[in-house]
Design a protein around this motif. Structure first.
Motif, PDB file in Angstrom:
ATOM      1  N   GLU A  14       0.824  -1.209   0.000  1.00  0.00           N
ATOM      2  CA  GLU A  14       0.000   0.000   0.000  1.00  0.00           C
ATOM      3  C   GLU A  14       0.864   1.267   0.000  1.00  0.00           C
ATOM      4  N   GLN A  18       0.418   4.196  -2.553  1.00  0.00           N
ATOM      5  CA  GLN A  18       0.025   5.517  -2.059  1.00  0.00           C
ATOM      6  C   GLN A  18       1.041   6.591  -2.495  1.00  0.00           C
ATOM      7  N   GLU A  22       0.222   9.777  -4.840  1.00  0.00           N
ATOM      8  CA  GLU A  22       0.389  11.175  -4.417  1.00  0.00           C
ATOM      9  C   GLU A  22       1.165  11.988  -5.449  1.00  0.00           C
TER      10      GLU A  22
END
Ligand SMILES: *Cc1c(COP(=O)(O)O)cnc(C)c1O
Length: 349
Positions: A14, A18, A22
């Motif tokens: 994850e 992530q 971003e």
């Protein structure tokens, strides 16, 4: 039938997803802040003065060679038992490669063979720390030929009390999908030589320069660097896990005399390479039938592309006897058991 166990698999979670998300959402996806942050992290981790991220390990070698002033008429020594990337980089720089044999036990470049291959035109030797096991750099240093450390397979491995990558004139890392740290693609040049690093940084991209010379477009993207920064956080535990799996394989294969040599230094087990006295292709295919993907650790030794026949006894022997089996941090206990069972079965069959 259970799922096929691949030969390599990156450890991505994850956090990496992530981090990439971003960067994408920020709208700034080219080389920027994240790439600079990744460079700083590599500097801290390896213990060098500077690092420059690029788009592959091959590009890192290419720019490093140019920055060392290596060009046509110069010779660069490399081992024959390695992928063709270092060879390509030497040709990209316009220099002449000199292929060497390897040491019998360690898979690393043979000191004796370096001595045989050096000439007055020798400008450097590329030393890959094969399969995560550091080469004996001190012995090579004694020869007085500048060392380029190829740490594509060894980031995190210690040579004595120093990290591999902190010793050579410059070093390179690869962040290809199956390496110790996976960014999809990517690479870095590391060095203590500020002027070499400045030259690599200048050659890496072409925009907004006050003078003209031939430059490259070898930049890393911030998407890759953001993933790399997350991978750096995982690196110590990933290395521990590789060592645990290797110890488990040692136990399982000791009775058939096929365990991977530990080497003299700290081994991070990028690959677990068994030494077998049977037909490697047959074993690969029988393990494959059980859903376990094994491979030759080097697809084809480099001298064989040129039909060079003599002077490569250990590389030839390593090619005919070595079998690389799945080893990576995300390999589950269950999968490890399946690998052991399939390999032992294939060895008997
Ligand atoms: C993978 C690898 C390279 C090349 O890295 P790329 O990022 O694929 O260009 C160079 N040397 C060694 C020893 C490697 O394993």
């Amino acid at each position: 039938m259970s799922a096929i166990i691949p030969h390599s698999r990156p450890t991505l979670g994850e956090e990496e997803a992530q981090a990439a998300r971003e960067v994408v959402k920020s709208g700034y996806i080219a080389q920027g802040e994240k790439t600079r942050g990744f460079e700083e992290e590599l500097v801290r981790f390896v213990g060098v003065k500077g690092a420059v991220c690029v788009n592959s390990g091959t590009s890192a070698l290419h720019l490093g060679l140019i920055a060392m002033g290596i060009s046509s008429g110069d010779e660069v020594i490399l081992p024959a038992f390695v992928c063709s990337a270092p060879l390509n980089a030497i040709y990209h720089a316009g220099a002449e490669p000199r292929l060497c044999d390897i040491e019998k036990e360690s898979f690393n470049i043979s000191i004796e063979s370096i001595v045989d291959n050096r000439s007055e035109n020798t400008k450097a030797v590329i030393v890959p720390h094969m399969f995560g096991s550091p080469a004996d750099l001190e012995k090579i240093e004694e020869l007085g030929v500048p060392i380029i450390e190829d740490c594509a397979q060894s980031i995190g491995a210690m040579y004595g009390d120093r990290k591999t990558g902190s010793i050579g004139a410059f070093s390179i890392i690869s962040f290809y999908a199956n390496k110790m740290i996976a960014c999809g693609e990517g690479g870095a040049v590391l060095s203590d030589d500020e002027s070499l690093l400045a030259e690599v940084r200048d050659l890496r991209d072409y925009d907004e320069k006050s003078d003209y010379k031939v430059r490259y477009n070898y930049t890393m993207t911030d998407i890759q660097a953001a993933v790399g920064l997350e991978q750096m956080k995982r690196l110590p535990t990933m290395i521990e896990k590789r060592k645990e799996i290797a110890a488990c394989y040692d136990d399982a294969f000791v009775s058939c005399g096929a365990v991977m040599p530990k080497g003299e230094f700290d081994h991070v087990y990028y690959r677990y390479v068994m030494n077998i006295d049977k037909d490697v292709d047959g074993i690969i295919s029988r393990a494959g039938e059980k859903g376990v993907t094994c491979a030759r650790p080097v697809f084809r030794p480099l001298h064989r592309y040129f039909e060079m026949r003599s002077g490569f006894r250990n590389a030839d022997e390593a090619y005919s006897r070595s079998l690389s089996i799945p080893i990576y941090p995300s390999l589950t206990d269950d999968e490890q058991e399946r690998v052991i069972e399939a390999v032992l079965g294939a060895l008997e069959g």
